[in-house]
Design a protein around this motif. Structure first.
Motif: not given
Lengths: 508, 343
Positions: A220-221, A228, A236
């Protein structure tokens, strides 16, 4: 920019046609603590297995220390400098701490062990991880936290460059977690890297430098933890695509409480049971209602179900069926009072894989298909099987077909039929659609809706938030053996549930 | 409701696979091949007299193998059957003879002071059942593995039999007693009839009763059986009572056939019996197997031994052959299982 310690590119892996990882990337730099995040089933374990040499990828590249690597076995990975500490610790209980640290690599000449060197080297490593014990004490006398330290010492003894820790804090107390994090911080200074798998997001914020998030087997990332927030990470982890599951039609719930659980508690290790502690769990399910229990693996949701069902004992608390106190000391008792349980692991806990559909479907309902209470009335049995085959649309050749020949979805239907044949008041379904393909999933959901509409009180436990959200009327969340929240399904969001499941001091 | 996708496969794999059929009929095929082979090599083999002789020889093993099938279906094992048989046989003999004092009164037994064969048979079965209860209790309550419990039983019951008999045989029963081992109904030896009768009862029990279904379930997956509401402990306890029962019955028939009982009777029976069950296709891992298979396995071993004797193969070599066949049978079973998984 310096080259990364570990670079995994395009890692792909599937098991029997079901893909577990689809082109996943992972980068870990030297001297960093890296959090690998995702829901249950997101692909974290598979990725770690590939990294630790337990499995080979179907496709993709692993570069470690600037060299292309393919780990054919765990030994292979260890030799290259990757050590893995699994959630289930792997010490040999009867051997000493020192022997466990150097298991298979004892210092000495030929096959003779040089005990003095063994003990001295062990002492040095134990000091590094802060374990103050006699190196010759047997591993079985150590607490879980201390055993974990021995495993870390073992990893250090192999001169590992990268240590993978799979949910290392799951079984630790707060003080023990603090100590573990001190050690991990010490590693950073030595240039050692750690991959850290955890479901406790506040821990990620505390010790991790960078993170990678997987979802449904895809990357995803990734990013810096400092840039963050927990909310963003949760977003996410769950962000999707709820359309895949259709929503429950108008709920048919009534006011009559069928199952009531009051203050159910169990100490850890009670009755020699190696299971999660449960504390003060109370819940209610009404006639025709579907109650969802959302929680991560290890949150106590399965343990709660098993305790209600009489499969495991509990220390205190009460279970009522239709207002009558249930004294279930075995599943047999619970079934007699109208409770059914579809366990989470279909193959290990529910099916008789070598036996026929006939034997599997009617095993709990022999009362209904017997003559004189002794002989099986095969006509009655055939009728029963035909009835549920039609009702549940079980796709099968015939009653004599071996159940292991069926697809996962049809196997699950056989299990559901097993309980329906008993006419239960309460049906607890743990992971109703695990390992089932998308089409069959919707069918199983519809069956649950139908069952609820006939008045059965249903409890659904699931790791998949969209599933819980779509099929429940009401949802309770669990974490570490406690109930952490309760919401109406139509007022809930995946983010909200994930927060209740993963973060301390919830504001709900 | 969701629409069923058209053309979706009914099961992932076809139901009938050659390997399954081969596995199912392998013991029968092997038996037929063996019989054809022996009858070509040795004309004395294929005579009614010899075949009934084989059947009479195997019938006691067969009785024990029926009980053993129940135990192995639950993934258990009973090594104590030979020792229970010796103990039960001695008790039966003493009941029939009125105690040890008359042990040497040889003859037709009419002068004996003991009770009739009915009481002797009941005593033998009673001893067997009691021994099975004790072992079953140890296995289910104290969670000692069956292998260990019955290994202990194998030694302890043999010791009890030796202690009890002072080492010597007890022989010479009345005609009514001996008939159960040596008599015939028409051309058929009585022990064969007893074996066939109990094989039928056992087959019906396993195939057509709730209890039989529960045995397969417990053997197939004990945890699933428990979660489906079966009383797993009670079922496991019961199968050791069943082997005890058949050990007692076998003891009675053996004593009648030999017109004698002694403490060393039944030594090594457990191996032959377990071999019969395994060769008959019952899986040592539990959950699969049939009485029909066990009968075939028992006859197969009997035919094999008989044929080897007729061919003048030494007793030592016979033991080697039996040993090799046991290993091959289990290897075949494992091979079939792995093929199934791979398919």
């Amino acid at each position: 920019m310096s080259q990364p310690l570990l670079q995994m590119n395009g890692i792909t892996k599937s098991f029997g046609g079901i893909s577990a990882l689809r082109s996943v990337d992972l980068r870990v730099d030297a001297g960093e603590v890296h959090a690998l995040l995702g829901e249950n089933g997101a692909g974290k374990s598979t990725l770690l297995k590939i990294l630790s040499g337990a499995q080979l990828p179907d496709d993709g590249e692993v570069t470690f220390l600037g060299v292309k690597a393919a780990f054919n076995s765990p030994q292979d990975a260890q030799r290259c400098g990757i050590a893995t500490i699994y959630q289930e610790l792997t010490l040999v209980p009867g051997m000493s701490i020192a022997e466990n640290i150097f298991l298979g690599r004892e210092p000495g000449w030929a096959n003779l062990v040089n005990w003095r060197r063994l003990v001295n080297q062990a002492k040095g490593l134990m000091a590094r991880v802060g374990l103050e014990k006699d190196p010759l004490a047997p591993a079985r006398d150590l607490s879980v936290a201390e055993q974990q330290l021995v495993e870390i010492a073992r990893a250090l003894s192999m001169r590992s460059k990268l240590i993978i820790m799979d949910e290392p804090t799951a079984a630790l107390s707060n003080a023990e977690v603090d100590r573990l994090f001190d050690i991990v911080s010490g590693f950073k200074a030595d240039g050692l890297s750690v991959i850290f798998v955890t479901h406790r997001l506040e821990e990620v914020m505390r010790v991790c430098d960078r993170f990678t998030i997987l979802r449904d087997g895809r990357f995803v990332c990734d990013g810096n933890v400092a840039d963050t927030s927990i909310d963003a990470i949760i977003h996410h982890m769950v962000g999707r695509e709820i359309t895949a599951t259709q929503r429950r039609p108008a709920p048919a719930a009534t006011d009559a409480v069928v199952l009531r659980v009051e203050h159910l508690s169990r100490r850890r290790g009670a009755e020699g049971l190696n299971a999660m502690a449960l504390s003060d769990i109370s819940l209610e399910v009404r006639r025709g209602e579907i109650l969802g229990i959302a929680g991560l693996v290890g949150s106590g949701r399965t343990e709660t179900a098993r305790a209600i069902f009489g499969a495991d004992p509990f220390d205190s608390g009460k279970v009522f069926i239709d207002g009558v106190l249930l004294h279930a000391t075995s599943p047999q008792d619970a079934i007699r009072q109208g409770i059914g349980l579809v366990p989470e692991d279909r193959k290990q806990q529910a099916l008789f894989l070598s036996l026929s559909i006939r034997a599997n479907l009617t095993v709990a309902a022999h009362d209904r298909v017997s003559r004189l209470g002794v002989f099986i009335d095969s006509n009655a049995e055939d009728t029963l099987i035909a009835q549920y085959r039609k009702l549940l649309r079980i796709r099968m050749v015939g009653p004599e077909q071996i159940v292991s020949d069926l697809s996962g979805g049809n196997q699950q239907k056989v299990i559901l039929a097993r309980w329906l044949a008993l006419g239960p008041k309460v049906l607890i379904v743990d992971e109703p659609t695990r390992g089932i393909d998308v089409g069959a999933k919707a069918e199983v959901h519809n069956l649950l809706f139908q069952m609820a509409s006939t008045g059965i009180a249903i409890v659904v436990i699931s790791s998949e938030l969209p599933e819980v959200l779509a099929i429940s009327d009401r949802i309770i969340t669990m974490r570490e053996g406690r109930v952490t929240g309760e919401v109406q399904a139509d007022a809930a969001s995946p983010e909200m549930l994930m927060a209740l499941m993963t973060v301390d001091a919830v504001a709900a | 409701m969701v629409q069923v996708t058209a053309g979706e496969a009914i099961g992932r794999r076809p139901q009938f696979r050659p390997i399954n059929v081969a596995a199912r009929f392998a013991p029968v095929l092997f038996l037929v091949v063996l019989m054809i082979g022996f009858s070509i090599l040795e004309p004395r083999f294929l005579t009614a007299l010899n075949l009934f002789n084989v059947l009479r020889q195997v019938s006691i093993y067969g009785l024990l193998a029926i009980g053993m099938t129940f135990v192995i279906l639950t993934a258990g094992i009973d090594l104590s059957i030979g020792s229970i048989l010796a103990m039960a046989g001695l008790v039966a003999a003493m009941v029939a003879k009125g105690g040890l004092d008359n042990r040497f009164s040889v003859g037709d037994g009419s002068a004996s002071l003991g009770l009739g064969w009915e009481f002797a048979a009941l005593a033998a079965i009673g001893v067997g059942v009691a021994a099975g209860l004790v072992q079953g209790f140890a296995i289910t309550r104290f969670k000692v593995p069956p292998f260990v419990v019955t290994l202990g039983g194998m030694s302890a019951f043999r010791g009890a039999a030796l202690l009890f008999s002072g080492g010597g045989p007890v022989s010479g029963f009345d005609d009514a007693f001996v008939w159960w081992g040596q008599g015939k109904v028409g051309p058929v030896p009585v022990p064969v009839l007893i074996f066939v009768l109990f094989a039928v009862i056992a087959h019906i029990t396993l195939s057509y009763t709730r209890y039989g279904r529960q045995i397969y379930a417990v053997g197939g997956n004990p945890e699933a059986a428990r979660l489906a509401g079966l009383n797993v402990r009670k079922i496991i306890l019961s199968v050791y009572v069943i082997t005890g029962f058949f050990s007692g019955l076998g003891a009675f028939v053996l004593a009648a056939r030999l017109n004698s009982a002694e403490a060393v009777a039944g030594t090594g029976f457990e191996l032959t019996v377990i071999a019969s069950v395994v060769i008959g296709g019952t899986s040592l891992f539990g959950g699969t197997g049939t009485i029909f298979g066990t009968v075939i396995g028992t006859v197969l071993i009997g035919v094999l031994l008989n044929g080897l004797v007729l061919l003048d193969v030494s007793a030592y070599v016979q033991q080697i052959i039996i040993g090799v066949i046991i290993v091959l049978a289990v290897a075949f079973d494992t091979f079939v299982k792995s093929r199934r998984r791979a398919l």
